[in-house]
Design an enzyme around this catalytic site. Structure first.
Site, mmCIF file in Angstrom:
data_model
loop_
_atom_site.group_PDB
_atom_site.id
_atom_site.type_symbol
_atom_site.label_atom_id
_atom_site.label_comp_id
_atom_site.label_asym_id
_atom_site.label_seq_id
_atom_site.Cartn_x
_atom_site.Cartn_y
_atom_site.Cartn_z
ATOM 1 N N HIS A 1 0.330 -15.098 -50.050
ATOM 2 C CA HIS A 1 -0.112 -16.161 -50.951
ATOM 3 C C HIS A 1 0.946 -16.437 -52.021
ATOM 4 O O HIS A 1 1.319 -15.529 -52.773
ATOM 5 C CB HIS A 1 -1.427 -15.705 -51.592
ATOM 6 N N ARG A 2 1.465 -17.664 -52.016
ATOM 7 C CA ARG A 2 2.598 -18.046 -52.889
ATOM 8 C C ARG A 2 3.768 -17.094 -52.696
ATOM 9 O O ARG A 2 4.479 -16.746 -53.650
ATOM 10 C CB ARG A 2 2.185 -18.089 -54.368
ATOM 11 N N GLU B 1 2.035 -18.907 -47.784
ATOM 12 C CA GLU B 1 1.276 -20.043 -48.309
ATOM 13 C C GLU B 1 1.980 -20.485 -49.578
ATOM 14 O O GLU B 1 2.426 -19.655 -50.361
ATOM 15 C CB GLU B 1 -0.160 -19.597 -48.598
ATOM 16 N N ASP C 1 2.655 -24.181 -52.481
ATOM 17 C CA ASP C 1 2.108 -25.436 -53.006
ATOM 18 C C ASP C 1 3.205 -26.460 -53.230
ATOM 19 O O ASP C 1 4.291 -26.101 -53.684
ATOM 20 C CB ASP C 1 1.437 -25.157 -54.358
ATOM 21 N N HIS D 1 3.171 -23.919 -58.174
ATOM 22 C CA HIS D 1 1.712 -23.977 -58.082
ATOM 23 C C HIS D 1 1.092 -24.959 -59.073
ATOM 24 O O HIS D 1 0.294 -25.805 -58.712
ATOM 25 C CB HIS D 1 1.084 -22.594 -58.289
ATOM 26 N N GLU E 1 0.108 -26.194 -49.145
ATOM 27 C CA GLU E 1 -0.997 -26.815 -49.881
ATOM 28 C C GLU E 1 -0.487 -28.056 -50.603
ATOM 29 O O GLU E 1 0.444 -27.989 -51.402
ATOM 30 C CB GLU E 1 -1.620 -25.836 -50.883
ATOM 31 N N LYS F 1 -0.803 -30.506 -53.373
ATOM 32 C CA LYS F 1 -1.468 -30.378 -54.675
ATOM 33 C C LYS F 1 -1.906 -31.725 -55.248
ATOM 34 O O LYS F 1 -1.465 -32.145 -56.320
ATOM 35 C CB LYS F 1 -0.538 -29.658 -55.650
ATOM 36 N N ASP G 1 -1.917 -11.617 -52.245
ATOM 37 C CA ASP G 1 -0.756 -11.570 -53.138
ATOM 38 C C ASP G 1 0.107 -10.337 -52.858
ATOM 39 O O ASP G 1 1.219 -10.220 -53.363
ATOM 40 C CB ASP G 1 -1.207 -11.498 -54.605
#
Length: 249
Positions: free
Chosen positions: A11-12, A38, A40, A53, A113, A115, A233
């Site tokens: 995640h990120r 993943e 953004d 993000h 993602e 945004k 994370d």
């Protein structure tokens, strides 16, 4: 229960151990064996696809204000690592084109993602699609958004790409939404997902990729629900937890 099917998405990037949404975090995810990352995407003032993000720069960089009010040149001067820790000083805000360049040398899946849940970035969907085609990443990307209209747009513009619906909290009629939208991915927050919902989403043909599970109890709970992907994370830790769980299974 066949655990081989559960993938770990960082995640990120490896947000728990590296500055989020930076190349350092993505490299870490690749090195420790995560199957996906993943991240953004926003637009700069001159229409470049920027990986960060928040809508603003303040939390993760040494710049302030909205991403959309800065040119790509200005954003390239930002430090996106120092606030995480001194050892990452000088880490930059990446652009989507850089991540795709780097991804040519690995096999990571990429959950992008879009945004658009707070700001309407005009034309962002088409720009992302164009870059995916340019880099031939069609089979390696999943496009997700909390703004389901963005996903609708992607469906019209590039029906061949995999799309996913993001949820924070689940509406009463979530099943109806999944049935109507006929997308591929169901991305609920981990606290809203129940075994019953998981079964329903599976029956409708969805891949279930909840976010974000960081501690052992949460990771195992999701694994027991037979989800397809666990977003975390701490990908290195999550991989170890899953392996241990599997060997005791």
């Amino acid at each position: 229960m066949n655990l081989q099917n559960i993938l770990i998405f960082a995640h990120r990037g490896s947000k728990g151990t590296h500055p989020e949404n930076t190349m350092a975090a993505f490299q870490e995810a690749a090195e420790i064996g995560a199957e996906g990352i993943e991240f953004d995407v926003h637009l700069s003032s001159d229409g470049e696809l920027v990986i960060i993000h928040d809508e603003t720069l303040d939390r993760t960089t040494n710049l302030t204000g909205y991403v959309k009010d800065h040119s790509s040149q200005e954003l390239k001067t930002a430090d996106a690592g120092g606030k995480f820790s001194k050892e990452f000083l000088g880490e930059r805000i990446p652009f989507l084109i850089e991540v795709f360049d780097w991804a040519r040398d690995n096999t990571l899946l990429m959950n992008i993602e879009i945004k658009t849940d707070k700001l309407a970035y005009e034309g962002i969907e088409q720009k992302i699609i164009d870059l995916i085609h340019q880099y031939r990443m069609e089979n390696r990307v999943i496009l997700s958004s909390f703004n389901h209209q963005s996903i609708e747009k992607v469906k019209m513009l590039a029906p061949e790409l995999e799309r996913a619906l993001l949820f924070e909290g689940l509406p009463e009629n979530f099943e109806e939404i999944l049935r109507d939208k006929k997308e591929a991915g169901f991305h609920p927050d981990k606290n809203s997902l129940t075994q019953a919902m998981s079964v329903k989403a599976k029956k409708l043909g969805y891949k279930i990729r909840p976010w974000v599970a960081n501690d052992e109890a949460d990771i195992i709970k999701l694994a027991e629900m037979d989800v397809d992907v666990i977003m975390t994370d701490f990908p290195e830790k999550a991989i170890k937890i899953l392996k241990a769980w599997q060997s005791h299974g």
